[in-house]
Design a protein around this motif. Structure first.
Motif, PDB file in Angstrom:
ATOM      1  N   PRO A  24     -42.434  79.829  52.851  1.00 48.95           N
ATOM      2  CA  PRO A  24     -41.316  78.875  52.882  1.00 48.95           C
ATOM      3  C   PRO A  24     -39.947  79.513  53.099  1.00 48.95           C
ATOM      4  CG  PRO A  24     -42.171  79.083  50.638  1.00 48.95           C
ATOM      5  CD  PRO A  24     -43.002  79.951  51.516  1.00 48.95           C
ATOM      6  N   LEU A  25     -39.907  80.807  53.436  1.00 50.62           N
ATOM      7  CA  LEU A  25     -38.616  81.492  53.556  1.00 50.62           C
ATOM      8  C   LEU A  25     -37.743  80.895  54.650  1.00 50.62           C
ATOM      9  CD1 LEU A  25     -36.760  83.812  52.655  1.00 50.62           C
ATOM     10  CD2 LEU A  25     -37.899  85.251  54.348  1.00 50.62           C
ATOM     11  N   LEU A  26     -38.295  80.620  55.834  1.00 51.86           N
ATOM     12  CA  LEU A  26     -37.478  80.094  56.934  1.00 51.86           C
ATOM     13  C   LEU A  26     -36.911  78.721  56.608  1.00 51.86           C
ATOM     14  CD1 LEU A  26     -39.484  81.238  60.059  1.00 51.86           C
ATOM     15  CD2 LEU A  26     -37.324  82.115  59.196  1.00 51.86           C
ATOM     16  N   SER A  27     -37.721  77.843  56.035  1.00 55.13           N
ATOM     17  CA  SER A  27     -37.196  76.516  55.672  1.00 55.13           C
ATOM     18  C   SER A  27     -36.165  76.635  54.561  1.00 55.13           C
ATOM     19  CB  SER A  27     -38.333  75.583  55.258  1.00 55.13           C
ATOM     20  OG  SER A  27     -38.968  76.068  54.099  1.00 55.13           O
ATOM     21  N   TRP A  28     -36.363  77.602  53.651  1.00 55.01           N
ATOM     22  CA  TRP A  28     -35.393  77.813  52.569  1.00 55.01           C
ATOM     23  C   TRP A  28     -34.072  78.309  53.140  1.00 55.01           C
ATOM     24  CZ3 TRP A  28     -33.022  82.251  50.495  1.00 55.01           C
ATOM     25  CH2 TRP A  28     -32.383  82.054  49.275  1.00 55.01           C
ATOM     26  N   LEU A  29     -34.126  79.226  54.123  1.00 53.08           N
ATOM     27  CA  LEU A  29     -32.897  79.716  54.755  1.00 53.08           C
ATOM     28  C   LEU A  29     -32.188  78.606  55.520  1.00 53.08           C
ATOM     29  CD1 LEU A  29     -34.043  83.217  56.042  1.00 53.08           C
ATOM     30  CD2 LEU A  29     -32.391  82.748  54.233  1.00 53.08           C
ATOM     31  N   ARG A  42     -30.944  85.929  57.144  1.00 49.84           N
ATOM     32  CA  ARG A  42     -31.629  85.585  58.396  1.00 49.84           C
ATOM     33  C   ARG A  42     -31.672  86.805  59.324  1.00 49.84           C
ATOM     34  NH1 ARG A  42     -33.052  80.834  59.766  1.00 49.84           N
ATOM     35  NH2 ARG A  42     -31.536  79.758  58.472  1.00 49.84           N
ATOM     36  N   GLU A  43     -30.612  87.636  59.297  1.00 54.99           N
ATOM     37  CA  GLU A  43     -30.611  88.843  60.115  1.00 54.99           C
ATOM     38  C   GLU A  43     -31.722  89.804  59.681  1.00 54.99           C
ATOM     39  OE1 GLU A  43     -26.749  90.571  59.859  1.00 54.99           O
ATOM     40  OE2 GLU A  43     -25.777  88.870  60.828  1.00 54.99           O
ATOM     41  N   ASP A  44     -31.991  89.846  58.382  1.00 58.89           N
ATOM     42  CA  ASP A  44     -33.008  90.753  57.843  1.00 58.89           C
ATOM     43  C   ASP A  44     -34.222  89.992  57.336  1.00 58.89           C
ATOM     44  OD1 ASP A  44     -31.326  92.892  58.280  1.00 58.89           O
ATOM     45  OD2 ASP A  44     -30.465  92.819  56.278  1.00 58.89           O
ATOM     46  N   GLN A  45     -34.574  88.880  57.963  1.00 63.06           N
ATOM     47  CA  GLN A  45     -35.624  88.027  57.410  1.00 63.06           C
ATOM     48  C   GLN A  45     -36.972  88.734  57.327  1.00 63.06           C
ATOM     49  OE1 GLN A  45     -35.383  84.735  60.115  1.00 63.06           O
ATOM     50  NE2 GLN A  45     -37.388  85.178  60.966  1.00 63.06           N
ATOM     51  N   HIS A  46     -37.247  89.657  58.245  1.00 62.09           N
ATOM     52  CA  HIS A  46     -38.526  90.369  58.166  1.00 62.09           C
ATOM     53  C   HIS A  46     -38.551  91.295  56.953  1.00 62.09           C
ATOM     54  CE1 HIS A  46     -39.870  88.736  61.932  1.00 62.09           C
ATOM     55  NE2 HIS A  46     -38.758  89.141  62.531  1.00 62.09           N
ATOM     56  N   ILE A  78     -43.425  89.731  49.651  1.00 64.68           N
ATOM     57  CA  ILE A  78     -44.883  89.784  49.566  1.00 64.68           C
ATOM     58  C   ILE A  78     -45.429  91.121  49.068  1.00 64.68           C
ATOM     59  CG2 ILE A  78     -45.219  88.035  51.331  1.00 64.68           C
ATOM     60  CD1 ILE A  78     -45.857  90.244  53.314  1.00 64.68           C
ATOM     61  N   THR A  79     -44.668  92.184  49.161  1.00 65.94           N
ATOM     62  CA  THR A  79     -45.196  93.476  48.751  1.00 65.94           C
ATOM     63  C   THR A  79     -44.977  93.727  47.259  1.00 65.94           C
ATOM     64  OG1 THR A  79     -45.261  95.824  49.274  1.00 65.94           O
ATOM     65  CG2 THR A  79     -43.116  94.804  49.256  1.00 65.94           C
ATOM     66  N   THR A  80     -45.867  94.507  46.691  1.00 69.69           N
ATOM     67  CA  THR A  80     -45.741  94.830  45.264  1.00 69.69           C
ATOM     68  C   THR A  80     -44.910  96.083  45.054  1.00 69.69           C
ATOM     69  OG1 THR A  80     -47.792  96.096  45.336  1.00 69.69           O
ATOM     70  CG2 THR A  80     -47.952  93.778  44.689  1.00 69.69           C
ATOM     71  N   TYR A  81     -44.605  96.815  46.112  1.00 71.25           N
ATOM     72  CA  TYR A  81     -43.845  98.050  45.990  1.00 71.25           C
ATOM     73  C   TYR A  81     -42.357  97.754  46.049  1.00 71.25           C
ATOM     74  CZ  TYR A  81     -48.389  99.922  47.104  1.00 71.25           C
ATOM     75  OH  TYR A  81     -49.714 100.204  47.090  1.00 71.25           O
ATOM     76  N   ASN A  82     -41.580  98.584  45.357  1.00 70.09           N
ATOM     77  CA  ASN A  82     -40.129  98.439  45.428  1.00 70.09           C
ATOM     78  C   ASN A  82     -39.481  99.804  45.287  1.00 70.09           C
ATOM     79  OD1 ASN A  82     -39.548  99.072  42.619  1.00 70.09           O
ATOM     80  ND2 ASN A  82     -40.466  97.092  42.147  1.00 70.09           N
ATOM     81  N   SER A  83     -38.204  99.863  45.523  1.00 76.64           N
ATOM     82  CA  SER A  83     -37.468 101.123  45.442  1.00 76.64           C
ATOM     83  C   SER A  83     -36.595 101.162  44.194  1.00 76.64           C
ATOM     84  CB  SER A  83     -36.614 101.311  46.696  1.00 76.64           C
ATOM     85  OG  SER A  83     -35.664 100.265  46.771  1.00 76.64           O
TER      86      SER A  83
END
Length: 164
Positions: A75-80, A99-103, A110-115
């Protein structure tokens, strides 16, 4: 000060709550409903009732939090799109940047990893650079940052005790 409420016609026998600071509603909106207490939830609903813009912002924040909790970027695109059409300039600005960094945003959802660990170390490096004020080179800076990381790890593994 004691007579001023009488002059304004305010009843003295009813206790009055102080209005929340701007940070308090922002924290209430961003926190999960299960974590908020009943008093805070009641105050938040009283604050949202007369202000449809704030209620809409609250709904948008909760929808994004649901995306994060479910790890569902569909639902990210509809939310944006809804964020852009909200009519609130700060939210529309956030939508443009996301929207510029939507990917990258979708991947972060969706990923479980973070920095988070790296982000926690950056302030240590910056603090040490400020403390040394350019008087030392990279080897000393590296040594001090490694020591701080060791101390953090050492104290993070300590069992916590109940407050006295």
């Amino acid at each position: 000060m004691a007579i001023a409420p009488l002059r304004r016609g305010l009843p003295l026998n009813q206790p009055r709550e102080r209005p929340p600071s701007p940070r308090e509603p922002a924290r209430w909106i961003a926190s999960h409903p299960d974590i908020r207490g009943l008093h805070v939830t009641h105050r938040l609903h009283r604050l949202l009732e007369p202000c449809p813009e704030l209620k809409h912002a609250h709904d948008l924040v909760r929808r994004f939090a649901a995306m994060l909790a479910n790890r569902d970027a569909a639902p990210l695109l509809s939310w944006l799109d809804e964020l852009s059409r909200s009519g609130l300039p700060p939210l529309a600005g956030i939508a443009g940047g996301r929207r510029e960094d939507q990917h990258a945003v979708a991947q972060g959802i969706i990923t479980t990893y973070n920095s988070g660990v790296n982000e926690g170390r950056l302030p240590d490096v910056e603090l040490q650079k400020r403390r040394m004020a350019g008087r030392a080179g990279v080897p000393l800076l590296r040594h001090r940052v490694v020591l701080i990381a060791h101390l953090r790890r050492r104290y993070a593994d300590r069992p916590t005790t109940a407050p006295r």
